[in-house]
Design a protein around this motif. Sequence first.
Motif, mmCIF file in Angstrom:
data_model
loop_
_atom_site.group_PDB
_atom_site.id
_atom_site.type_symbol
_atom_site.label_atom_id
_atom_site.label_comp_id
_atom_site.label_asym_id
_atom_site.label_seq_id
_atom_site.Cartn_x
_atom_site.Cartn_y
_atom_site.Cartn_z
ATOM 1 N N ARG A 69 0.838 -1.201 0.000
ATOM 2 C CA ARG A 69 0.000 0.000 0.000
ATOM 3 C C ARG A 69 0.872 1.250 0.000
ATOM 4 N N GLN A 70 2.024 1.151 0.642
ATOM 5 C CA GLN A 70 2.947 2.284 0.700
ATOM 6 C C GLN A 70 3.582 2.508 -0.670
ATOM 7 N N THR A 71 3.935 3.734 -0.957
ATOM 8 C CA THR A 71 4.610 4.061 -2.210
ATOM 9 C C THR A 71 5.869 4.858 -1.917
ATOM 10 N N TYR A 72 6.717 4.935 -2.914
ATOM 11 C CA TYR A 72 7.879 5.811 -2.853
ATOM 12 C C TYR A 72 7.544 7.012 -3.735
#
Length: 119
Positions: A69-72
């Motif tokens: 779910r996290q992005t960079y």
Amino acid sequence: MDGAPIDGLPYQDEAFQIRGAAFEVYRAMGAGFSEAVHQECLEGEFARRGVLFETHRPLGLTYRGKPLRQTYVADFVHCDPITVELKAARRSAKQMGRCGHRPIGRDLAGFHPRLSGHA
């Protein structure tokens, strides 16, 4: 010529344009300003040179083949395959590697734009 980049880097023409813009910002501003100042200057220089870009674009991450779910969030993305980061080189190279990108550029002394392209 077989179409391979002369110095072994992919996206050589694009990287040349981006590095030129970064050098111009470095020549004009030098080091020592915050990342936000360099980012704003580089946005203006990209626009002046006609370099297409998006700012603060999220890049997907995976863990063992599963999407996170996290992005960079990349400082700049140029035509999708190239990201430009203005952070310390070691940190940005590691983070971009996790997004499926590999370095295609070099750092400038005291000012750290980092180019990468899809692996």
